[in-house]
Scaffold this motif. Sequence first.
Motif, mmCIF file in Angstrom:
data_model
loop_
_atom_site.group_PDB
_atom_site.id
_atom_site.type_symbol
_atom_site.label_atom_id
_atom_site.label_comp_id
_atom_site.label_asym_id
_atom_site.label_seq_id
_atom_site.Cartn_x
_atom_site.Cartn_y
_atom_site.Cartn_z
ATOM 1 N N CYS A 1 0.821 -1.217 0.000
ATOM 2 C CA CYS A 1 0.000 0.000 0.000
ATOM 3 C C CYS A 1 0.852 1.264 0.000
ATOM 4 C CB CYS A 1 -0.939 -0.008 1.202
ATOM 5 S SG CYS A 1 -2.256 -1.249 1.101
ATOM 6 N N ALA A 2 2.118 1.143 0.387
ATOM 7 C CA ALA A 2 3.028 2.295 0.328
ATOM 8 C C ALA A 2 3.219 2.802 -1.095
ATOM 9 C CB ALA A 2 4.380 1.921 0.935
ATOM 10 N N GLN A 3 2.898 1.974 -2.081
ATOM 11 C CA GLN A 3 3.054 2.359 -3.481
ATOM 12 C C GLN A 3 1.799 3.025 -4.057
ATOM 13 O OE1 GLN A 3 6.060 2.108 -5.008
ATOM 14 N NE2 GLN A 3 6.738 1.419 -2.974
ATOM 15 N N GLY A 4 0.834 3.342 -3.217
ATOM 16 C CA GLY A 4 -0.362 4.055 -3.671
ATOM 17 C C GLY A 4 -1.318 3.216 -4.498
ATOM 18 N N VAL A 5 -1.360 1.912 -4.238
ATOM 19 C CA VAL A 5 -2.187 1.013 -5.048
ATOM 20 C C VAL A 5 -3.611 0.901 -4.535
ATOM 21 C CG1 VAL A 5 -0.190 -0.358 -5.751
ATOM 22 C CG2 VAL A 5 -1.463 -1.017 -3.697
ATOM 23 N N ASN A 6 -3.910 1.495 -3.400
ATOM 24 C CA ASN A 6 -5.219 1.303 -2.767
ATOM 25 C C ASN A 6 -5.976 2.618 -2.655
ATOM 26 O OD1 ASN A 6 -2.831 1.464 -0.970
ATOM 27 N ND2 ASN A 6 -4.338 1.851 0.637
ATOM 28 N N PRO A 7 -7.254 2.653 -3.111
ATOM 29 C CA PRO A 7 -8.038 3.883 -3.009
ATOM 30 C C PRO A 7 -8.583 4.139 -1.608
ATOM 31 C CG PRO A 7 -9.330 2.178 -4.079
ATOM 32 C CD PRO A 7 -7.947 1.617 -3.886
ATOM 33 N N TYR A 8 -8.533 3.151 -0.729
ATOM 34 C CA TYR A 8 -9.017 3.305 0.637
ATOM 35 C C TYR A 8 -7.862 3.115 1.620
ATOM 36 C CZ TYR A 8 -13.701 2.809 -1.319
ATOM 37 O OH TYR A 8 -14.848 2.977 -2.048
ATOM 38 N N PRO A 9 -7.910 3.786 2.776
ATOM 39 C CA PRO A 9 -6.819 3.638 3.757
ATOM 40 C C PRO A 9 -6.841 2.258 4.404
ATOM 41 C CG PRO A 9 -8.599 4.958 4.679
ATOM 42 C CD PRO A 9 -8.934 4.753 3.220
ATOM 43 N N GLN A 10 -5.691 1.831 4.909
ATOM 44 C CA GLN A 10 -5.598 0.506 5.508
ATOM 45 C C GLN A 10 -6.435 0.358 6.766
ATOM 46 O OE1 GLN A 10 -1.090 -0.065 5.349
ATOM 47 N NE2 GLN A 10 -1.847 -2.076 4.727
ATOM 48 N N GLU A 11 -6.818 1.466 7.381
ATOM 49 C CA GLU A 11 -7.677 1.392 8.566
ATOM 50 C C GLU A 11 -8.999 0.691 8.258
ATOM 51 O OE1 GLU A 11 -6.110 4.077 7.537
ATOM 52 O OE2 GLU A 11 -4.728 4.535 9.172
ATOM 53 N N VAL A 12 -9.378 0.686 6.979
ATOM 54 C CA VAL A 12 -10.638 0.056 6.592
ATOM 55 C C VAL A 12 -10.621 -1.448 6.873
ATOM 56 C CG1 VAL A 12 -12.132 -0.486 4.604
ATOM 57 C CG2 VAL A 12 -11.253 1.830 4.922
ATOM 58 N N THR A 13 -9.441 -2.066 6.786
ATOM 59 C CA THR A 13 -9.368 -3.499 7.092
ATOM 60 C C THR A 13 -9.843 -3.759 8.514
ATOM 61 O OG1 THR A 13 -7.471 -3.740 5.597
ATOM 62 C CG2 THR A 13 -7.893 -5.538 7.138
ATOM 63 N N VAL A 14 -9.327 -3.001 9.476
ATOM 64 C CA VAL A 14 -9.733 -3.146 10.877
ATOM 65 C C VAL A 14 -11.219 -2.853 11.028
ATOM 66 C CG1 VAL A 14 -9.401 -2.254 13.213
ATOM 67 C CG2 VAL A 14 -7.434 -2.594 11.723
ATOM 68 N N GLN A 15 -11.683 -1.807 10.364
ATOM 69 C CA GLN A 15 -13.089 -1.419 10.481
ATOM 70 C C GLN A 15 -14.013 -2.485 9.902
ATOM 71 O OE1 GLN A 15 -12.836 2.319 8.430
ATOM 72 N NE2 GLN A 15 -11.816 3.350 10.142
ATOM 73 N N MET A 16 -13.617 -3.101 8.791
ATOM 74 C CA MET A 16 -14.447 -4.151 8.201
ATOM 75 C C MET A 16 -14.431 -5.421 9.044
ATOM 76 S SD MET A 16 -16.309 -3.260 5.718
ATOM 77 C CE MET A 16 -16.818 -4.926 5.259
ATOM 78 N N VAL A 17 -13.310 -5.734 9.665
ATOM 79 C CA VAL A 17 -13.279 -6.883 10.583
ATOM 80 C C VAL A 17 -14.289 -6.665 11.711
ATOM 81 C CG1 VAL A 17 -11.881 -8.070 12.325
ATOM 82 C CG2 VAL A 17 -10.959 -7.665 10.036
ATOM 83 N N ALA A 18 -14.331 -5.438 12.242
ATOM 84 C CA ALA A 18 -15.315 -5.129 13.287
ATOM 85 C C ALA A 18 -16.736 -5.274 12.752
ATOM 86 C CB ALA A 18 -15.075 -3.712 13.814
ATOM 87 N N ASN A 19 -16.950 -4.888 11.507
ATOM 88 C CA ASN A 19 -18.268 -5.025 10.886
ATOM 89 C C ASN A 19 -18.650 -6.493 10.741
ATOM 90 O OD1 ASN A 19 -20.638 -4.086 9.597
ATOM 91 N ND2 ASN A 19 -19.699 -4.245 7.588
ATOM 92 N N PHE A 20 -17.680 -7.333 10.327
ATOM 93 C CA PHE A 20 -17.942 -8.776 10.256
ATOM 94 C C PHE A 20 -18.331 -9.305 11.637
ATOM 95 C CE2 PHE A 20 -14.374 -9.003 6.854
ATOM 96 C CZ PHE A 20 -15.259 -8.624 5.858
ATOM 97 N N GLN A 21 -17.568 -8.908 12.640
ATOM 98 C CA GLN A 21 -17.810 -9.423 13.992
ATOM 99 C C GLN A 21 -19.139 -8.945 14.553
ATOM 100 O OE1 GLN A 21 -14.117 -8.029 15.689
ATOM 101 N NE2 GLN A 21 -13.051 -9.959 15.296
#
Length: 338
Positions: free
Chosen positions: A79-99
């Motif tokens: 993600c340091a190469q700018g390949v993602n349109p969303y910040p990495q914090e979304v991974t944590v937030q989506m895990v919480a959404n799954f849970q």
Amino acid sequence: MTFALASLDDLKTLAARLPAADAEAAAGARARQNSLTKPPGSLGRLEEIAEFMAAWRATARPEIWQAQALVFAGNHGICAQGVNPYPQEVTVQMVANFQAGGAAINQLARVNGADLDVIALDLDRPTGDFTQGPAMSADDCLDALNRGAAAVNEGADILILGEMGIGNSTVAAALAAASFGGGAAEWVGPGTGSDQAGIARKVDAIERGLMLHAGAKGDAGAILSALGGREQAAICGAVLAARAARVPVILDGFICTAAAAVLHVADPALLDHCLVGHASAEPGHRKLLAATAKRPVLEFDMRLGEGSGAALALGIVRAALACHNGMATFGEAGVSEA
């Protein structure tokens, strides 16, 4: 006994030591299909799926009493190469959404009768940027692989696999290119919504990563360590643990299939117990399906990830077994055969 690998080199010889399809059970399932009150072959792929399930559950009349769905989540240094349109914090937030039960996978797992487990893999410790060095050390990769294996319920009748990780469509394209060849642009798609500039950054990052790690070619463990993520390694571990326990697997879309397809490099037979739940709208998926000789169960233009297409396909597998086990034979129904 819980499945585990001692080293990544074990991947090279594993296929010969794992259970194979049970030909006798498959033949029994085929004979039953041909005795049911329908023209032979008239249920199409439902019959094929019933036979597939019989072969891997080692019984002519398999049933699904317990279905497990696993979603593995990881974060990525690429993600340091700018390949993602969303910040990495979304991974944590989506895990919480799954849970919390708020994601699509929660609804699809529930309605199709699968018990969902979400495994977050060191989200505070992203993998390395594979344009600068390996994404994981061999030990880190092996640990993630074995954590995936340990998450499998060996008493389940079928396993659904999915993933979550910002940046992992880039990882998937890199794994596919390293495993099956072709230029990066042939495998890259928009993922979670990259524009043309974002896609160009993905292609550039993958090309640099492939050049840096060219020595990994043909070695499944080396490819996974150099370019993969923890959730991709965990998916591979879960696929192998399921095979050891004779549990059939339904893979999700492009990212999940690309992870498991690294095992195809070690030996194509390592994926014999796997169905692919759907054909993703992500453009590299059809190329990947062709490379692994896999035909998807569904084509619904989905590209969400998180195991959603695999969970939806579980309903089709359940339907196949309901017909297989519940229909009457010609003799039972008193119907004359031709």
